[in-house]
Design an enzyme around this catalytic site. Structure first.
Site, mmCIF file in Angstrom:
data_model
loop_
_atom_site.group_PDB
_atom_site.id
_atom_site.type_symbol
_atom_site.label_atom_id
_atom_site.label_comp_id
_atom_site.label_asym_id
_atom_site.label_seq_id
_atom_site.Cartn_x
_atom_site.Cartn_y
_atom_site.Cartn_z
ATOM 1 N N ASN A 1 -4.117 -5.700 -1.857
ATOM 2 C CA ASN A 1 -4.806 -6.988 -1.710
ATOM 3 C C ASN A 1 -3.852 -8.177 -1.736
ATOM 4 O OD1 ASN A 1 -4.275 -6.474 -4.343
ATOM 5 N ND2 ASN A 1 -6.140 -7.484 -5.128
ATOM 6 N N PHE A 2 -2.604 -7.902 -2.153
ATOM 7 C CA PHE A 2 -1.592 -8.969 -2.157
ATOM 8 C C PHE A 2 -1.063 -9.262 -0.750
ATOM 9 C CE2 PHE A 2 0.237 -4.848 -2.462
ATOM 10 C CZ PHE A 2 1.210 -4.872 -1.490
ATOM 11 N N ASP B 1 -0.258 1.153 -15.001
ATOM 12 C CA ASP B 1 -0.852 1.618 -13.737
ATOM 13 C C ASP B 1 -0.137 2.893 -13.264
ATOM 14 O OD1 ASP B 1 -2.561 1.684 -11.606
ATOM 15 O OD2 ASP B 1 -1.705 -0.057 -10.565
ATOM 16 N N LEU C 1 4.554 -0.021 5.612
ATOM 17 C CA LEU C 1 4.620 1.184 4.771
ATOM 18 C C LEU C 1 3.341 1.364 3.971
ATOM 19 C CD1 LEU C 1 8.199 0.611 3.363
ATOM 20 C CD2 LEU C 1 7.529 2.425 4.940
ATOM 21 N N VAL D 1 3.312 -4.016 2.658
ATOM 22 C CA VAL D 1 4.690 -3.624 2.373
ATOM 23 C C VAL D 1 5.333 -3.201 3.686
ATOM 24 C CG1 VAL D 1 6.162 -2.022 1.104
ATOM 25 C CG2 VAL D 1 4.108 -2.916 0.025
HETATM 26 P P1 ADP Z 1 -0.337 -2.140 -4.956
HETATM 27 O O1 ADP Z 1 -0.194 -3.045 -6.106
HETATM 28 O O2 ADP Z 1 -1.182 -2.701 -3.860
HETATM 29 O O3 ADP Z 1 -0.791 -0.772 -5.344
HETATM 30 P P2 ADP Z 1 2.246 -0.939 -4.434
HETATM 31 O O4 ADP Z 1 3.459 -1.523 -5.055
HETATM 32 O O5 ADP Z 1 1.739 0.289 -5.058
HETATM 33 O O6 ADP Z 1 1.135 -2.048 -4.340
HETATM 34 O O7 ADP Z 1 2.591 -0.661 -2.890
HETATM 35 C C1 ADP Z 1 1.593 -0.294 -1.930
HETATM 36 C C2 ADP Z 1 2.118 0.753 -0.989
HETATM 37 O O8 ADP Z 1 3.284 0.295 -0.304
HETATM 38 C C3 ADP Z 1 2.571 2.031 -1.664
HETATM 39 O O9 ADP Z 1 1.510 2.904 -1.860
HETATM 40 C C4 ADP Z 1 3.585 2.585 -0.679
HETATM 41 O O10 ADP Z 1 2.942 3.259 0.376
HETATM 42 C C5 ADP Z 1 4.238 1.322 -0.134
HETATM 43 N N1 ADP Z 1 5.442 1.006 -0.904
HETATM 44 C C6 ADP Z 1 5.523 0.174 -1.951
HETATM 45 N N2 ADP Z 1 6.776 0.109 -2.443
HETATM 46 C C7 ADP Z 1 7.520 0.941 -1.687
HETATM 47 C C8 ADP Z 1 8.906 1.343 -1.692
HETATM 48 N N3 ADP Z 1 9.755 0.829 -2.578
HETATM 49 N N4 ADP Z 1 9.321 2.230 -0.779
HETATM 50 C C9 ADP Z 1 8.454 2.737 0.116
HETATM 51 N N5 ADP Z 1 7.159 2.425 0.161
HETATM 52 C C10 ADP Z 1 6.677 1.520 -0.702
HETATM 53 MG MG MG Z 2 -0.041 0.849 -6.093
#
Ligand code: ADP
Ligand code: MG
Length: 610
Positions: A341-342, A454, A337, A345
């Site tokens: 950098n972690f 953030d 999805l 998803v």
């Molecule tokens: P980061 O800390 O790298 O920004 P995020 O938590 O924002 O991590 O997640 C990165 C990407 O993963 C999001 O931009 C989205 O596309 C996808 N994603 C994260 N959480 C969800 C979720 N609960 N449902 C659908 N997509 C998700």
């Molecule tokens: Mg993010």
């Protein structure tokens, strides 16, 4: 809810026009003598009754959906008291100024009316019965969807009434009226053949009379030449009190034999309804969730989805809730999805006792880097404490081939991408609706002492076109009970374009600095996923802001929304609004434009009558 006019000594409640004139006569009929009473026609509205040259003048005061009050064509005021105060200094279109209040004597209590608190109770009852929500979940549903809900109730409430017979012919209506006893005033309402309008059929002197219910351009219902109402059920209630041109007032409902409800709706039979009478409300609404969307082609509301309430809101499921999930209950898809950098998803399915739910799984790349693992644990610790419909919930952690953070799925993805891909289809009103939901989620964080740090359009995820959730708690902090900010010891990899001056200059993070980020997020949303501060680099943005500049209004963005953004970008955090204020402004604006579009829709639906 207490009537906002309840404290006014010249407010009489639900008295008739004739009674109002009687009070004014007894008080002497001097010029400028006035009183205020409740209006039966528009929910929450009033009538101002005024004497001038021994004559009576009655002005309707309408309550707008944004909460303001105005006399048709006049200025809006924030309450009935303010309105009366205004007209006591300036006639502004009235026959004269309000000079002398006609005071209520101690023997004359405020008369409560049939529609007192009806609207709010109806909303509550509707939400309770349709989505089985209670408490906070119900309040949030009402706040975020009030315009849609009111529209839905206004257009469909009559369908739940025992006197509503649906689409039957005139002949069939007569057959039903003539079966059994035929007392004067026995009535039913039916839908007229193709037109989508309604007819009222009523017995008088053993004869059936048929009246067409008119629908005007502003979406109001009335008898020909009669008083106009927001909804069919209000019109019917009114016709029980006044004939308004009919041969008789309406009395006994001719019960629809096919009604699935069976129970008689007691709601409107009560002569008065106190604000605590919600338990007396009986609106049989059926239990099927889709039941209601089928009769109107409304869009899905957050409450229609499976992620509105936590999967753990079910007490059975809650019993089994653990921070760590079992790996064999989790199925992971290969579909990615997103990534960071972690790691990445992925989508997946988590098996609970009674149901399976779609989930998004943040998979940690390499656990050798201890720092990254700690960060994810911290993120999980924060998310674990949050439970709000407008925030992505964590389902749990799973320690297996990797450390995984399992969350609710928001399938339509990040707000910025969604908006830039669907520019043409998404209306400004839709953007306002989504940003209002984000503000609701932020009020929750502010109330519970979390700072997000953030907030950005990339971290607002959509469940669907009308449902947004705040996500990505990777930088978030829980504040101490006595702190209102978090102080970062060192600067990190920070999203500078979203950060308030005090974050950059003093490393101080508070809900007020989240408000600044909310402003930038609004800017992104109203520019349909545009990049804030164009090509500027972080340090350039900082000097841009320090010299007093702010981003321009995105094209097509409403002035009120741009004004709110600029408020969010108040330099001094002490003078910046908090989220309670921001949400209120988003809400007022959202309700006000939704009202406009719903009456436009009614315009389009109103057809000329034969
Ligand atoms: P980061 O800390 O790298 O920004 P995020 O938590 O924002 O991590 O997640 C990165 C990407 O993963 C999001 O931009 C989205 O596309 C996808 N994603 C994260 N959480 C969800 C979720 N609960 N449902 C659908 N997509 C998700
Ligand atoms: Mg993010």
């Amino acid at each position: 809810m207490i009537d906002p006019a309840a404290d006014l000594p010249f407010f009489y409640g639900s008295i008739s026009r004739a009674e109002a004139e009687e009070h004014l006569k007894l008080a002497g009929m001097m010029d400028g003598l006035f009183l205020l009473r409740q209006c039966l026609r528009s929910l929450g509205g009033y009538v101002l009754s005024l004497v001038w040259q021994l004559d009576f003048h009655h002005y309707a005061v309408e309550k707008q959906l944004n909460g303001t009050y105005c006399i048709s064509g006049g200025k809006p005021h924030c309450g009935p008291a303010e309105l009366c105060q205004y007209y006591s200094q300036d006639a502004d279109g009235l026959v004269c100024m309000l000079r002398k209040p006609c005071l209520r004597s101690p023997e004359t209590p405020i008369r409560t009316g049939v529609f007192d608190s009806l609207r709010e109770n109806m909303l509550r009852e509707y939400v309770r019965q349709t989505w089985h929500l209670e408490g906070n979940a119900m309040e949030q549903a009402i706040i975020s969807q009030a315009p849609q809900l009111e529209k839905l109730i206004a257009t469909t409430a009559h369908e739940k009434m025992p006197w509503y017979h649906g689409k039957i012919t005139r002949t069939e209506s007569e057959r039903r009226l003539y079966s059994g006893a035929q007392p004067d005033g026995k009535f039913l309402v039916r839908e007229r053949d193709e037109s989508g309008t309604f007819a009222l059929s009523v017995i008088y002197g053993k004869t059936a009379y048929h009246y067409q219910i008119l629908l005007d351009k502003s979406g109001k219902y009335s008898m020909p030449e009669g008083t106009k109402f927001d909804t069919v059920w209000q019109l019917v209630e009114y016709l029980k009190l006044k004939p308004d041109g009919l041969v008789t007032i309406l009395r006994e409902a001719c019960l629809n034999p096919n009604s699935t409800m069976g129970r008689v709706c007691t709601l409107f039979l009560l002569p008065t309804l106190s604000s605590t009478a919600s338990s007396c409300l009986c609106i049989p609404l059926g239990t099927s969730k889709l039941d209601d969307s089928s009769s109107t082609n409304r869009h899905t509301m957050p409450m229609d989805t499976s992620v509105y309430e936590s999967p753990y809101s079910d007490p059975e499921a809650l019993k089994e809730k653990k921070l760590f999930l079992k790996r064999d209950q989790l199925m992971i898809d290969e579909v990615e999805l997103g990534s960071g950098n972690f790691g990445c998803v992925k989508r997946g399915v988590y098996k609970m006792r009674k149901k399976q739910i779609d989930v998004a799984i943040k998979v940690l790349k390499s656990e050798n880097e201890k720092g990254v693992k700690d960060e994810m644990m911290k993120e999980a610790e924060i998310m674990h404490q949050l439970d709000n419909p407008y925030i992505v919930r964590m389902i749990g952690l799973c320690q297996a081939e990797n450390l995984m953070l399992v969350m609710e799925m928001a399938p339509a993805g990040p707000l910025n991408k969604y908006l830039s891909a669907k520019k043409e289809q998404i209306t400004v009103e839709n953007v306002v609706e989504l940003m209002h939901q984000v503000s609701l989620g932020m009020v929750y964080l502010e109330e519970n002492n979390f700072v997000h740090r953030d907030l950005a359009a990339r971290n607002v995820l959509l469940v669907n076109q009308h449902y947004a959730k705040i996500s990505d708690f990777g930088l978030s902090k829980a504040l101490g009970a006595n702190d209102n900010y978090y102080k970062a010891r060192t600067a990190g990899k920070w999203p500078l374009k979203w950060y308030a001056p005090e974050c950059i200059n003093f490393h101080k993070f508070s809900s007020k600095s989240d408000v600044w980020s909310f402003g930038v997020t609004m800017w992104e949303a109203f520019s349909y996923g545009g990049k804030p501060y164009k090509k500027m680099k972080g340090p350039e943005v900082i000097s841009f802001i320090e010299s007093g500049n702010r981003m321009d209004c995105p094209p097509g963005c409403p002035d009120v929304m741009y004004a709110l953004m600029k408020d969010c970008w108040t330099y001094q955090h002490e003078n910046r609004p908090g989220f309670v204020k921001v949400e209120e402004q988003m809400r007022n604006y959202y309700y006000s434009i939704s009202k406009k579009t719903s009456s436009e829709a009614a315009n389009a639906a109103a057809e000329p009558e034969k």
